[in-house]
Write a protein that holds these residues in place. Structure first.
Motif, PDB file in Angstrom:
ATOM      1  N   UNK A 177      28.274  15.847  36.335  1.00  0.00           N
ATOM      2  CA  UNK A 177      29.625  15.793  36.898  1.00  0.00           C
ATOM      3  C   UNK A 177      30.466  16.965  36.408  1.00  0.00           C
ATOM      4  N   UNK A 178      31.462  17.312  37.223  1.00  0.00           N
ATOM      5  CA  UNK A 178      32.410  18.353  36.833  1.00  0.00           C
ATOM      6  C   UNK A 178      32.055  19.717  37.394  1.00  0.00           C
ATOM      7  N   UNK A 179      33.069  20.568  37.528  1.00  0.00           N
ATOM      8  CA  UNK A 179      32.842  21.926  38.005  1.00  0.00           C
ATOM      9  C   UNK A 179      32.171  22.751  36.909  1.00  0.00           C
ATOM     10  N   UNK A 180      31.645  23.919  37.291  1.00  0.00           N
ATOM     11  CA  UNK A 180      30.975  24.778  36.327  1.00  0.00           C
ATOM     12  C   UNK A 180      31.940  25.216  35.230  1.00  0.00           C
ATOM     13  N   UNK A 181      33.191  25.470  35.582  1.00  0.00           N
ATOM     14  CA  UNK A 181      34.188  25.871  34.594  1.00  0.00           C
ATOM     15  C   UNK A 181      34.427  24.745  33.591  1.00  0.00           C
ATOM     16  N   UNK A 182      34.449  23.508  34.095  1.00  0.00           N
ATOM     17  CA  UNK A 182      34.680  22.369  33.208  1.00  0.00           C
ATOM     18  C   UNK A 182      33.495  22.133  32.280  1.00  0.00           C
ATOM     19  N   UNK A 183      32.310  22.540  32.697  1.00  0.00           N
ATOM     20  CA  UNK A 183      31.098  22.295  31.910  1.00  0.00           C
ATOM     21  C   UNK A 183      30.706  23.493  31.036  1.00  0.00           C
ATOM     22  N   UNK A 184      31.517  24.513  31.024  1.00  0.00           N
ATOM     23  CA  UNK A 184      31.205  25.736  30.268  1.00  0.00           C
ATOM     24  C   UNK A 184      32.093  25.845  29.034  1.00  0.00           C
ATOM     25  N   UNK A 185      31.479  26.125  27.901  1.00  0.00           N
ATOM     26  CA  UNK A 185      32.206  26.344  26.650  1.00  0.00           C
ATOM     27  C   UNK A 185      31.938  27.784  26.218  1.00  0.00           C
ATOM     28  N   UNK A 186      33.013  28.540  25.985  1.00  0.00           N
ATOM     29  CA  UNK A 186      32.868  29.946  25.601  1.00  0.00           C
ATOM     30  C   UNK A 186      33.490  30.208  24.241  1.00  0.00           C
ATOM     31  N   UNK A 187      32.803  30.996  23.454  1.00  0.00           N
ATOM     32  CA  UNK A 187      33.341  31.482  22.190  1.00  0.00           C
ATOM     33  C   UNK A 187      33.434  32.992  22.259  1.00  0.00           C
ATOM     34  N   UNK A 188      33.717  33.588  21.145  1.00  0.00           N
ATOM     35  CA  UNK A 188      33.818  35.042  21.099  1.00  0.00           C
ATOM     36  C   UNK A 188      32.461  35.703  21.330  1.00  0.00           C
ATOM     37  N   UNK A 189      31.389  35.043  20.832  1.00  0.00           N
ATOM     38  CA  UNK A 189      30.061  35.638  20.905  1.00  0.00           C
ATOM     39  C   UNK A 189      29.059  34.779  21.675  1.00  0.00           C
ATOM     40  N   UNK A 190      29.500  33.697  22.278  1.00  0.00           N
ATOM     41  CA  UNK A 190      28.535  32.831  22.953  1.00  0.00           C
ATOM     42  C   UNK A 190      29.127  32.203  24.211  1.00  0.00           C
ATOM     43  N   UNK A 191      28.215  31.795  25.091  1.00  0.00           N
ATOM     44  CA  UNK A 191      28.545  30.989  26.271  1.00  0.00           C
ATOM     45  C   UNK A 191      27.519  29.871  26.354  1.00  0.00           C
ATOM     46  N   UNK A 192      27.987  28.648  26.514  1.00  0.00           N
ATOM     47  CA  UNK A 192      27.089  27.501  26.638  1.00  0.00           C
ATOM     48  C   UNK A 192      27.514  26.684  27.851  1.00  0.00           C
ATOM     49  N   UNK A 193      26.528  26.296  28.675  1.00  0.00           N
ATOM     50  CA  UNK A 193      26.814  25.565  29.906  1.00  0.00           C
ATOM     51  C   UNK A 193      26.022  24.264  29.911  1.00  0.00           C
ATOM     52  N   UNK A 194      26.706  23.176  30.214  1.00  0.00           N
ATOM     53  CA  UNK A 194      26.062  21.873  30.368  1.00  0.00           C
ATOM     54  C   UNK A 194      25.675  21.722  31.834  1.00  0.00           C
ATOM     55  N   UNK A 195      24.377  21.725  32.123  1.00  0.00           N
ATOM     56  CA  UNK A 195      23.947  21.605  33.505  1.00  0.00           C
ATOM     57  C   UNK A 195      22.479  21.925  33.687  1.00  0.00           C
ATOM     58  N   UNK A 196      22.075  22.066  34.945  1.00  0.00           N
ATOM     59  CA  UNK A 196      20.703  22.378  35.338  1.00  0.00           C
ATOM     60  C   UNK A 196      20.518  23.893  35.291  1.00  0.00           C
ATOM     61  N   UNK A 197      19.501  24.370  34.588  1.00  0.00           N
ATOM     62  CA  UNK A 197      19.332  25.810  34.401  1.00  0.00           C
ATOM     63  C   UNK A 197      19.039  26.544  35.707  1.00  0.00           C
ATOM     64  N   UNK A 198      18.461  25.866  36.693  1.00  0.00           N
ATOM     65  CA  UNK A 198      18.231  26.521  37.981  1.00  0.00           C
ATOM     66  C   UNK A 198      19.567  26.871  38.630  1.00  0.00           C
TER      67      UNK A 198
END
Length: 840
Positions: free
Chosen positions: A465-486
């Protein structure tokens, strides 16, 4: 097929392969709940009835076979435990009004009789006297014989009954202590391959083979799947609230435990020391010894109980032939049966006791514990001993404790003081059995027999559930996304990633989440690579020209009781991965082997047992290492093969001398002097492994000397059974022997008591790959992020990390590790303060 359609095709409910039957076609003698169950089973074609004792499974099996045989214009077979054919003969003729089913011992007898339904025993089918493929419909009565996964009976039946159009199994105790045993029925019914079901729903104990537990996040899906092919009911109203439960109330049950004291000081340990008493729970040998030595006192207690109630009839359950003889001596009026007895005489004695003509009946659970109905004239049972076999025990209890019993059932259980732990295990299994039945009854009440409702429930578990922006967490040196890798990789820019490093799911070997997008959630290896076909082209697209994709894989063990080979074999998964990635345009240019510990592996799989090696060396394989596969996206300019953005190193940081050492296929260890074999022998076990590995790296290998040292260590009691004590070291840069298998983010998970990752990637591997194949400031991507080991390591090594993860728990914990790594990188050091002061 697009990606969404592929995911929808994963929803694996048991499909219908039978036919719909009009209600008026079902025998009027059946009660409403029985009619519903028969109609449901015929529509499914291959189904299981797990109904409580006394709900009429016998007439349901007969009616299922009668209607299926009639529909397919063929004959039906009902397979029975020994001693219960009279129940089926009576119900078929007197209750249903059908012709008498014939009991047959051979196919000649089958072909020589004309009855539509044939009865036989499990042994006749197992030994090949009866061929199930001759019949269009089969029913297994008291099918709990299939529970023993890997047993001769299960393996034999799996093949013999394959492709029979209509199959029914019936038992009242489908899973006594471990839910996973239900899948053995699914395998027999051809609902799902047993190996696939084990992988999908259960997590392994990494220290002990066959110790599997149901994933907590898969529990609902597991039970919905089971209920699509198995019907659990404890009383008619479970199926329909309008159905009457009159006559289906169980009588009171009183269980009396009789603990007898042991004689202290008679037992001895292996070293000859006196022990207080022999502990039965130590193993099968010890339990058998306790049984043999206590027959006299246990039989005396049984005799006392019987003498106190001279008007009551008793079933006297025993396990050993010596126990039966002791019972006959103590209670000469007892009528007994035993395995070598004439079958017709044995069956007559069972019938006589069932009809109240015999007061004391001595038998084994294996002979009379399933299928017999003794409730009409007996409400007392005595167990002369106990063991861990809960299914046999509970089946035996319910020979009297069942519907239509008019008296309180009293069960006396005799056991010795040193069998107390076995009693506790038995009680725990009883509790688990009751919980499982309760869970299944809840699902039946909630969804009924409607598979459509269950399918809709499972469909809601697809995607996040949720948009890609809502499921994405960004730091200064990293990006992490909750979702299907495809789907997430599709959203990334082309030619934007400097290094791809990941440990892909090993086919359908593990499942990481309860989501249908999970790559581990596939029927087989072929289906796994079908899903990979949607991901790999996207990985090639986002990788910069000339840069590397480094893939961690491991070959898969295929067990003989699943493949039918009778021996473990290996699926060359790493080779299949090479073929897959090159098919999609990656260039393969090498493989690193990571050595694993064969002793630890055997503790997990039991496929390399020392005892099997002694019996037949030809069937013994070797341990499975892990592999790091090196792939590359072709650079824009293939003239020299350099990457568009090469990972360059200066001569100062990477001198010629370092290159000569690293490029050599043989690496020597550091240290002033290697320990000698004599010094290794004098070390403690904890230090031997490391010392020998260092020694073997720097010395010309001698197989005979290696075996001689290992034997000396074994003789001196310094050979570990939990890890390989004298593992040889590697001289080749293509084989890594020093990866610290305990150094993973799971170590932190364990300390926090958080959920452990199924198979975490070792940090040692990640550090080497990132350090060798990327530069500071570059982007490192892991499409199967897990606990975010790769992005975390990238951040710590002054790169930028990018990870995608579908499991919400792993994703949440991974974010914590990423933020901690970023804080660690940004935390000022003493040198930073000194530089600031100098600047001021």
């Amino acid at each position: 097929m697009n990606y969404k359609e592929f995911l929808e095709s994963k929803i694996d409910m048991a499909g219908d392969s039978g036919f719909a039957i009009r209600p008026e076609m079902i025998n009027n003698a059946l009660k409403p709940h029985q009619r519903d169950a028969v109609a449901w089973a015929l529509k499914g074609g291959r189904r299981a009835l797990f109904e409580s004792f006394g709900l009429g499974k016998t007439v349901q099996e007969i009616e299922f076979c009668h209607l299926a045989a009639q529909h397919a214009n063929g004959r039906a077979l009902i397979v029975l435990p020994l001693g219960v054919k009279q129940e089926f003969t009576r119900d078929a003729v007197e209750v249903l009004g059908y012709e008498k089913p014939e009991y047959c011992r051979t196919m000649e007898e089958v072909e020589g009789c004309s009855s539509q339904i044939v009865l036989t025993n499990y042994e006749r089918v197992r030994d090949g006297d009866i061929r199930p493929e001759y019949f269009v419909a089969t029913a297994l009565d008291e099918a709990s014989v299939l529970r023993s996964f890997g047993s001769k009976t299960y393996q034999t039946f799996l093949e013999k009954f394959k492709n029979v159009p209509y199959k029914l199994v019936a038992t009242a105790t489908p899973s006594p202590n471990r839910y996973k045993e239900l899948i053995h029925y699914a395998g027999y019914l051809e609902i799902m391959d047993t190996g696939q079901a084990l992988t999908r729903f259960f997590q392994r104990d990494s220290t002990k083979a066959n110790n599997l537990t149901l994933y907590p996040n898969m529990e609902d899906e597991f039970w919905l799947w089971v209920s699509s092919w198995a019907l659990f009911i404890t009383k008619p109203s479970d199926l329909n609230e309008g159905y009457s439960d009159e006559g289906y109330d169980l009588p009171p049950l009183e269980v009396r435990w009789h603990e007898l004291p042991v004689h202290y000081g008679d037992a001895t340990e292996k070293d000859g020391q006196i022990a207080l008493f022999q502990e039965a729970a130590e193993g099968l040998k010890e339990a058998a010894q306790v049984k043999r030595e206590s027959i006299g006192v246990r039989v005396a207690e049984m005799e006392r109980i019987v003498r106190e109630s001279p008007e009551d009839s008793f079933i006297l359950w025993h396990d050993l032939e010596s126990e039966r003889l002791a019972v006959k001596r103590a209670l000469p009026e007892t009528v007994d049966i035993y395995g070598s007895q004439d079958y017709d005489l044995r069956e007559q004695r069972v019938t006589d006791f069932s009809n109240g003509k015999v007061r004391l009946f001595a038998t084994k659970k294996s002979l009379s514990g399933s299928g017999c109905n003794f409730q009409r004239h007996c409400h007392r049972e005595i167990f002369l001993g106990i063991d861990y076999e809960f299914n046999d025990f509970i089946q035996a209890v319910h020979r009297c404790y069942r519907f239509l019993q008019t008296e309180k059932v009293v069960v006396d259980i005799i056991y010795m003081e040193n069998e107390r732990q076995i009693k506790e295990v038995l009680l725990e299994k009883w509790k688990n059995h009751d919980l499982m039945v309760e869970k299944m009854v809840e699902i039946v009440k909630k969804y009924g027999l409607n598979a459509v409702n269950k399918r809709e429930k499972l469909e809601r578990k697809m995607g996040v559930e949720g948009s890609r922006e809502e499921r994405t967490v960004k730091g200064k040196y990293y990006t992490a996304v909750y979702g299907d890798c495809v789907e997430e990789t599709r959203a990334m820019e082309s030619n934007s990633v400097d290094l791809i490093h990941t440990s892909i799911p090993f086919g359908n070997h593990y499942e990481y989440s309860a989501n249908y997008n999970d790559f581990g959630h596939n029927r087989n290896t072929e289906r796994f690579f079908e899903q990979m076909d949607y991901l790999t082209p996207e990985l090639l697209r986002v990788l910069k020209p000339g840069r590397d994709a480094v893939i961690h894989v491991k070959d898969r063990v295929l067990f003989g009781n699943v493949t039918g080979t009778g021996m473990p074999t290996i699926e060359p998964f790493h080779a299949l991965c090479i073929s897959h990635y090159t098919k999609h345009g990656f260039q393969y240019f090498g493989m690193i082997t990571v050595v694993t510990d064969v002793v630890r592996e055997n503790n997990q799989t039991y496929r390399l047992k020392y005892s099997d090696k002694l019996k037949d060396s030809t069937r013994m394989g070797v341990g499975c290492p892990e592999y790091i596969l090196l792939f590359r996206k072709l650079p824009s300019d293939t003239g020299n093969g350099y990457a568009d953005e090469p990972v360059a190193k200066t001569a100062d940081e990477y001198p010629l001398s370092r290159w000569q050492i690293d490029a050599s296929p043989f690496w020597r260890s550091s240290g002033d002097r290697l320990p000698t074999p004599e010094e290794i022998r004098d070390m403690g076990i904890a230090n031997i492994q490391k010392a020998y590995r260092e020694y073997s790296r720097g010395t010309v290998y001698n197989y005979s000397a290696h075996c001689r040292l290992a034997r000396e260590l074994e003789d001196s009691g310094k050979m570990s059974k939990t890890f390989m004590t004298v593992a040889p070291g590697s001289w080749s840069g293509e084989v890594w022997d020093d990866v610290n298998r305990m150094r993973t983010l799971n170590t932190t998970q364990s300390r926090r008591r958080a959920q452990m990752h199924v198979c975490p990637l070792q940090i040692d591997i990640v550090e080497r790959i990132i350090g060798d194949r990327s530069s500071e400031g570059e982007l490192v991507y892991d499409p199967f992020g897990g606990l975010m080991t790769v992005p975390v390591t990238a951040v710590k090594m002054k790169r930028r990390g990018y990870g995608v993860e579908l499991n919400p728990d792993y994703f949440r914990d991974g974010i914590g590790y990423l933020q901690a790594a970023e804080d660690e990188v940004d935390e000022p050091t003493l040198f930073d303060f000194m530089e600031m002061q100098e600047a001021e």
